[in-house]
Design an enzyme around this catalytic site. Sequence first.
Site, PDB file in Angstrom:
ATOM      1  N   CYS A  80       0.842  -1.185   0.000  1.00 37.83           N
ATOM      2  CA  CYS A  80       0.000   0.000   0.000  1.00 37.83           C
ATOM      3  C   CYS A  80       0.886   1.248   0.000  1.00 37.83           C
ATOM      4  O   CYS A  80       1.959   1.253   0.597  1.00 37.83           O
ATOM      5  CB  CYS A  80      -0.939   0.111   1.189  1.00 37.83           C
ATOM      6  N   ARG A  86       3.626  -0.026  -4.986  1.00 38.44           N
ATOM      7  CA  ARG A  86       3.442  -0.620  -3.666  1.00 38.44           C
ATOM      8  C   ARG A  86       2.135  -1.391  -3.537  1.00 38.44           C
ATOM      9  O   ARG A  86       1.916  -2.107  -2.563  1.00 38.44           O
ATOM     10  CB  ARG A  86       3.472   0.472  -2.592  1.00 38.44           C
ATOM     11  N   TRP A 127      -2.856  -2.639  -1.610  1.00 36.36           N
ATOM     12  CA  TRP A 127      -2.545  -4.046  -1.859  1.00 36.36           C
ATOM     13  C   TRP A 127      -3.268  -4.799  -0.756  1.00 36.36           C
ATOM     14  O   TRP A 127      -2.906  -4.712   0.417  1.00 36.36           O
ATOM     15  CB  TRP A 127      -1.038  -4.274  -1.772  1.00 36.36           C
ATOM     16  N   ASN A 161      -1.300   1.650   5.866  1.00 35.82           N
ATOM     17  CA  ASN A 161      -0.481   0.635   5.203  1.00 35.82           C
ATOM     18  C   ASN A 161       0.024  -0.285   6.298  1.00 35.82           C
ATOM     19  O   ASN A 161       0.718   0.169   7.199  1.00 35.82           O
ATOM     20  CB  ASN A 161       0.692   1.325   4.483  1.00 35.82           C
ATOM     21  N   GLY A 162      -0.353  -1.565   6.246  1.00 37.23           N
ATOM     22  CA  GLY A 162       0.096  -2.508   7.272  1.00 37.23           C
ATOM     23  C   GLY A 162      -1.017  -3.460   7.644  1.00 37.23           C
ATOM     24  O   GLY A 162      -2.003  -3.607   6.918  1.00 37.23           O
ATOM     25  N   GLU A 187      16.538 -17.029 -10.867  1.00 39.80           N
ATOM     26  CA  GLU A 187      16.113 -15.639 -11.044  1.00 39.80           C
ATOM     27  C   GLU A 187      15.395 -15.465 -12.389  1.00 39.80           C
ATOM     28  O   GLU A 187      14.377 -14.772 -12.474  1.00 39.80           O
ATOM     29  CB  GLU A 187      17.332 -14.713 -10.921  1.00 39.80           C
ATOM     30  N   LYS A 194      11.564 -14.139 -12.798  1.00 42.89           N
ATOM     31  CA  LYS A 194      11.203 -12.968 -13.621  1.00 42.89           C
ATOM     32  C   LYS A 194      10.062 -13.312 -14.561  1.00 42.89           C
ATOM     33  O   LYS A 194       9.116 -12.558 -14.727  1.00 42.89           O
ATOM     34  CB  LYS A 194      12.390 -12.476 -14.472  1.00 42.89           C
ATOM     35  N   GLU A 198       6.650 -13.915 -12.626  1.00 40.89           N
ATOM     36  CA  GLU A 198       5.970 -12.796 -11.978  1.00 40.89           C
ATOM     37  C   GLU A 198       5.386 -11.781 -12.948  1.00 40.89           C
ATOM     38  O   GLU A 198       4.400 -11.131 -12.625  1.00 40.89           O
ATOM     39  CB  GLU A 198       6.828 -12.130 -10.901  1.00 40.89           C
ATOM     40  N   HIS A 252      17.240 -35.886 -12.565  1.00 42.35           N
ATOM     41  CA  HIS A 252      16.603 -36.447 -11.372  1.00 42.35           C
ATOM     42  C   HIS A 252      15.113 -36.122 -11.313  1.00 42.35           C
ATOM     43  O   HIS A 252      14.508 -36.183 -10.248  1.00 42.35           O
ATOM     44  CB  HIS A 252      17.306 -35.936 -10.110  1.00 42.35           C
ATOM     45  N   LYS A 261       5.723  -4.008  -4.679  1.00 45.42           N
ATOM     46  CA  LYS A 261       7.177  -3.831  -4.703  1.00 45.42           C
ATOM     47  C   LYS A 261       7.832  -4.207  -3.389  1.00 45.42           C
ATOM     48  O   LYS A 261       8.854  -4.874  -3.372  1.00 45.42           O
ATOM     49  CB  LYS A 261       7.497  -2.379  -5.066  1.00 45.42           C
TER      50      LYS A 261
HETATM   51  O1  M6R Z   1      12.901  -5.292  -1.241  1.00 44.84           O
HETATM   52  P1  M6R Z   1      13.404  -6.683  -1.125  1.00 44.84           P
HETATM   53  O2  M6R Z   1      14.647  -6.906  -1.915  1.00 44.84           O
HETATM   54  O3  M6R Z   1      13.555  -7.134   0.291  1.00 44.84           O
HETATM   55  O4  M6R Z   1      12.279  -7.580  -1.802  1.00 44.84           O
HETATM   56  C1  M6R Z   1      12.355  -8.974  -1.787  1.00 44.84           C
HETATM   57  C2  M6R Z   1      11.346  -9.571  -2.723  1.00 44.84           C
HETATM   58  O5  M6R Z   1      10.055  -9.241  -2.340  1.00 44.84           O
HETATM   59  C3  M6R Z   1      11.562  -9.111  -4.176  1.00 44.84           C
HETATM   60  O6  M6R Z   1      12.850  -9.398  -4.614  1.00 44.84           O
HETATM   61  C4  M6R Z   1      10.562  -9.805  -5.124  1.00 44.84           C
HETATM   62  O7  M6R Z   1      10.812 -11.173  -5.170  1.00 44.84           O
HETATM   63  C5  M6R Z   1      10.621  -9.163  -6.511  1.00 44.84           C
HETATM   64  N1  M6R Z   1       9.300  -8.943  -6.991  1.00 44.84           N
HETATM   65  C6  M6R Z   1      11.316 -10.007  -7.496  1.00 44.84           C
HETATM   66  O8  M6R Z   1      11.351  -9.442  -8.765  1.00 44.84           O
END
Ligand code: M6R
Length: 615
Positions: A2, A27, A75, A101-102, A488, A492, A495, A511, A610
């Site tokens: 949020c 956010r 969010w 937010n929280g 990674e 990517k 997501e 395996h 984010k």
């Molecule tokens: O801000 P942070 O690096 O702690 O965030 C960690 C993850 O939430 C963040 O890397 C998330 O996996 C991203 N969306 C990946 O692209």
Amino acid sequence: MCGIVGYIGHRDAHSIIIKGLQRLEYRGYDSAGIALFDGKDINVTKTKGKVSDLQDKINSENNTVGNIGIGHTRWATHGVPNDINSHPHYSNSGDLVIIHNGIIENYASIKKELSNRGYTFQSDTDTEVLVNLIEDVQKNGNYKLGKAVQIALNQVVGAYAIAVFDVKKPNEIVAARLGSPLAVGVGDGEFFIASDASPFIEYTNNAIYLKDEEMAVIRIHKDTKIRKVKDDKLVDPYVQTLKLNIEQIEKGGYEHFMLKEIFEQPSAIKDTYRGRLNVNKGIIKMAGVEDNLEKFLNAQKITIVACGTSWHAGLVAEYVFEDLARIPVEVEYASEFRYRNPVISNKDVVIAISQSGETADTLAAIKLAKEKGAFVFGICNVVGSSISRETDAGAYTHAGPEIGVASTKAFTTQITLLSLIALRLAKAKGSISNSDFKRYLIELEMIPEKVEEVLKSDALSKHIADIYKDVSNFLYLGRGFNFPVALEGALKLKEISYIHAEGYPAAEMKHGPIALIDENMPIVVIATKYGHYEKIVSNIQEIKSRKGKIIGIVTKGDTEVKAIADHVIEIPETSELLSPLLTTIPLQLLSYHIAVLLHKNVDQPRNLAKSVTVE
Ligand code: M6R
């Protein structure tokens, strides 16, 4: 999660808040709302959807008047995204309005008590419970808003960044934080409140970052008073001058923030090593490491805690630290670490990695590590973030604001910084020869121009993306330093395109995952020159005999993989240890183009935010 924005001053609050919410949409973006005080009443407009939907609704309701207001982009945690659950929320009397937010963890018991006293609730949110608790306190004790907020917050368990406004006292906004970020922008006779500085940076670069359990009573034309929520102690506000500028938080001609941030990697990596790496003198220097060198060198092990992409950077670091500095490293998901009983003592070093510096699980892991006596070192991008404050020492990546939800430059700058630390420790320990040390310094310094070169494969990545955009599954394989890059790459793709993808160490394929391979399965294989090349070539042969489609990431000049793969993307030659900084780039571009071709919202993928400031 949020984003919250507030304004009190002489300007048109509506446009400041809408623009601010757009900048904070990374956010959370499932619903949005605004409350404006028009001199007589508070008018709330809110809706499910994005800030652009909110703007349409505001236009149709003609709710734009006021110099005081608060806004929210959500969010969802409690209650599905819909108009009613959107913020701001009114109290029962309609006098108070809040954005939050929280998570208020004990909201159910508070709600029950308030219901017993006759309060009614429109939404399913914890936030509506909080605003009514504040109202209840205010009424029963005849308190001013600030005091009522303080008493109420002492009754809640959970995390919050809030801004509350009272129609009976329309010249002030009360803000408070615990676990969720909140900055107060200090202008000339005006104040801004926001989850980060981006909504107000064009008006002022003076900001106060509230610390946990601090609250601010912000009054027009008056000094902001900051107090401790727990004991009411006044705190001297520390006004920081921010270096952020407006260009850094705008798209700069790119279609998406993600693409801009992918292309910013050469300069971001340079910014990470600038002032720390000196090839001529043959040294690496970082204050946070120098000041604590003995702690690192005497560590019986280093434990890295992080989430998501930052966790992947931690995995790369595990290989790099062990290879160069010969210090045992464990990499833990912060969310698991915090709920185990990890064997950590004052002989350990814990490194917490986080782009945002606000990830709740990582913060909790830090707390636990500190309780167990470990020395905790933070690696963050966002200056002044909670993690940078909670750790014993640390270093910033200096990647600049990362707005796209999918992390790109955060990953490569984290790896850069971690490699610098590993090299510095290796040098101090004597576990690296002088010639290797010098060679790595030179190679690291050359990485930005090599990244530039890889970025030229953008059109090729787009072409490959077009061929495979409609498949349902992808596999990513890598070995050694590039195994985490495979993870990674898969993250990517998942997501932002919602295509199922898995990353594996290439040798693990036999395996189990090999059963998935048929003519419809694209497999991205990182097959660089020095990375167990012959073994990977054998893995590729095994895939080809099962008709899988190979997208090879190879070293420039490669012929062997080229002969058998369906597509290859070349990267310039570098040592295997630093190759993740290059191999990851085509994977970012491939995911980006697939998502764009599928018409997905690249910068704001569904269900994500984010920074994950809730558990
Ligand atoms: O801000 P942070 O690096 O702690 O965030 C960690 C993850 O939430 C963040 O890397 C998330 O996996 C991203 N969306 C990946 O692209």
